[in-house]
Design an enzyme around this catalytic site. Structure first.
Site, short mmCIF file in Angstrom:
data_model
loop_
_atom_site.label_atom_id
_atom_site.label_comp_id
_atom_site.label_asym_id
_atom_site.label_seq_id
_atom_site.Cartn_x
_atom_site.Cartn_y
_atom_site.Cartn_z
CE LYS A 79 -3.65 2.06 2.77
NZ LYS A 79 -4.57 1.89 3.88
CD GLU A 89 9.32 -6.18 7.03
OE1 GLU A 89 9.15 -5.04 6.56
OE2 GLU A 89 8.91 -6.52 8.16
N GLY A 120 -4.90 -2.21 5.02
CA GLY A 120 -4.13 -3.35 4.52
C GLY A 120 -4.78 -4.69 4.85
NE ARG A 121 -5.94 -4.35 11.15
CZ ARG A 121 -5.25 -3.23 11.25
NH1 ARG A 121 -4.11 -3.10 10.60
NH2 ARG A 121 -5.66 -2.23 12.00
CD GLU A 166 -1.21 -4.84 11.70
OE1 GLU A 166 0.01 -5.03 11.79
OE2 GLU A 166 -1.81 -4.77 10.61
CG HIS A 182 -2.31 -35.44 18.66
ND1 HIS A 182 -2.37 -36.66 19.31
CD2 HIS A 182 -3.33 -35.43 17.78
CE1 HIS A 182 -3.38 -37.36 18.81
NE2 HIS A 182 -3.99 -36.62 17.89
CE LYS A 211 6.16 -1.03 9.78
NZ LYS A 211 5.10 -0.34 9.07
#
Ligand SMILES: O=P(O)(O)OC[C@H]1O[C@](O)(CO)[C@@H](O)[C@@H]1O
Length: 538
Positions: free
Chosen positions: A199, A205, A260-261, A346, A377, A505
């Site tokens: 965005k 990254e 974004g999400r 978030e 398990h 960041k």
């Protein structure tokens, strides 16, 4: 009455230790405490809640003007106050006429972007759009992180049986050379289409990964137009994408009113559409739109996202349970816990209200999970026998896409067994009876019995999907989006910013400089010593 969250908490305190199992003396409980929307059925009868408490929650939600807040979101009010933005991901899956009425002059650009995206998918699939070497594309690599990754990842995984285009779609998010190398080993340079999703187009990254892949492609390909011809980007920052080397025709816009999400429904979904085709992508959006309509119009007592949200608040604030387990008993939904971790934590992992005041109540739970039966398990031991009660959402598909019907039956039986076991538990006297019936000595019974008791009384929801299809899956994602929004609204926080990720960041950039020899007085001796160990090992 029930003006404040505190009133709800007082009510919940009185019933904290009530037996959920005993609530089932009401023979109609399972029917009463369930609701359907399209292909999704929610059973919430295994929650520690009764009619009068639900009514109190509805009344409280009304007093908090929840209906008005829902309308504000759908109509494009700037409810993301700290960023002065509207929150309109729902408009992306609305009909054309609704888009025009909500988005006004921006609607045309949104519709054109949708058309352009559909054209890219058609042209790639038909071979009209070829790679720089003139070949048909075989693979797609999506590069992005956070909200520019999780939605694509979860939908690609869930809708594997609907990958009908023949393209192999891969995702790269983590900033780890190992992950990049893995893609380089796997992907054919000449026939891989790359989609960079960011965005802001400033995310460290994503830019580092995109640069590495770009350099690799440039050095391995014969054709120097490879980036211009084989790369697409989705971003709000068009200038930065052009500086990166992409052609303007290959950039699809995003808008600041899409978080974004919550962005899968925009052109961010391009890699997914390249896997499931335009029809599949439209069905995904139609499922989400169906949930939007339901959310906007259903009364609170019938409203699935509102119910999920209120039950979550009842558990989190009223009964003081601090976690939420997401347990999909379906291999195709295995990426859902990770996706919901981001969407929920978030969005609502905050302790300051919309007006900057410190909130005096807890907010988002710690969300975790895994596909069933693997969790049984692993961490489910703790869920059965530790003192912590962990409310759980079980999610299954009634019909599996796999031909192994007997596997599906075992899987579903395990799912139902876990929700029952978490609720029923096993008391000391029950265990003693069992041990005695099995012929254990009284000494052994006394010493073993405490180890075999299960606390029970753990609340859960069970969500049944008829089957995992683009439509039902779209509805499921929208269900959780709205649940999270409702919780944020009732907790009086802004679910749509994420300032909490910024400090890491900033410090990351500072640490990179220290690694390169700069001094820093801001870092602790612990971090300085770790940096020095890293530098020595280099
Ligand atoms: O799409 P971008 O700008 O690269 O940001 C990636 C992600 O990073 C975050 O800002 C923080 O995790 C997310 O909200 C966002 O989805």
């Amino acid at each position: 009455m029930f003006q404040e969250l505190n009133d709800i908490c007082q009510l919940a305190k009185q019933v904290k230790n009530r037996s959920i199992l005993e609530l089932f003396t009401d023979a109609n409980r399972a029917d009463k405490f369930s609701v359907s929307v399209g292909d999704i059925f929610l059973d919430y009868s295994k929650q520690n809640i009764c009619d009068n408490e639900l009514s109190a929650l509805f009344q409280w939600a009304e007093n908090c003007h929840l209906s008005e807040t829902i309308n504000e979101m759908f109509s494009g009010e700037k409810i993301n106050k700290t960023e002065n933005r509207a929150v309109l991901h729902t408009a992306l899956r609305a009909s054309k006429s609704l888009k025009h009425s909500i988005l006004k002059e921006t609607a045309q650009e949104v519709i054109e972007t949708e058309n352009k995206m559909a054209e890219i998918v058609d042209n790639v699939c038909s071979g009209k759009l070829l790679s720089a070497s003139g070949e048909k594309f075989t693979d797609v690599l999506a590069i992005g992180i956070g909200g520019s990754y999780y939605g694509i990842k979860v939908a690609l995984t869930a809708l594997k049986p609907y990958h009908t285009t023949g393209l192999n779609v891969h995702v790269l998010a983590n900033v780890d050379g190992g992950a990049v190398e893995e893609k380089m080993r796997l992907l054919p340079v000449e026939t891989t289409l790359v989609v960079v999703i960011s965005k802001t187009f400033t995310t460290q990254e994503t830019l580092l990964n995109a640069t590495a892949i770009k350099n690799w492609m440039l050095s391995s390909a014969n054709n120097k137009d490879i980036i211009e011809k084989q790369w697409f980007a989705i971003s709000t920052n068009i200038d930065a994408v052009i500086s990166f080397g992409l052609s303007k025709q290959h950039i699809l816009p995003m808008w600041d009113w899409v978080g974004g999400r919550f962005s899968l429904w925009s052109a961010v979904g391009l890699p997914l559409a390249l896997a499931i085709g335009n029809q599949g992508f439209s069905q995904l959006k139609s499922g989400a739109a169906q949930m939007d309509d339901h959310f906007k119009t259903a009364s609170f007592s019938e409203n699935m996202p509102v119910l999920l949200a209120l039950l979550g608040i009842w558990n989190r604030n009223g009964l003081a349970h601090s976690s939420l387990a997401i347990l999909p008993y379906d291999h195709s939904l295995r990426a859902l816990p990770g996706y919901l971790q981001q969407t929920d934590m978030e969005s609502n992992g905050k302790s300051v209200g919309v007006n900057g005041e410190k909130l005096s109540w807890q907010t988002a739970p710690v969300v975790f999970g895994q596909e069933g039966t693997n969790g049984q398990h692993a961490f489910m031991q703790l869920m059965h026998q530790s003192d912590d009660i962990i409310p759980t959402d079980f999610i299954i598909a009634l019909n599996s896409s796999s031909p192994f019907n007997s596997h599906h039956q075992v899987l579903v039986a395990n799912c139902f067994a876990q929700s029952e076991a978490l609720m029923q538990g096993k008391s000391l006297s029950q265990v003693k009876e069992e041990l005695s019936a099995a012929g254990f000595s009284s000494d052994d019974i006394e010493s073993l019995a405490p180890h075999k008791t299960m606390k029970g009384n753990t609340p859960s929801n069970t969500l049944l999907l008829k089957s995992v299809t683009p439509k039902s899956f779209g509805a499921l994602l929208a269900l959780y989006e709205h649940k999270i929004f409702v919780q944020g609204a009732l907790w009086q926080l802004n679910s749509f910013d994420q300032w909490g990720v910024e400090l890491g960041k900033q410090l990351g950039n500072q640490i990179l400089k220290v690694m390169d020899g700069e001094q820093s007085e801001r870092l602790s001796s612990s971090s300085l010593s770790l940096i020095s160990k890293f530098n020595q090992a280099k």
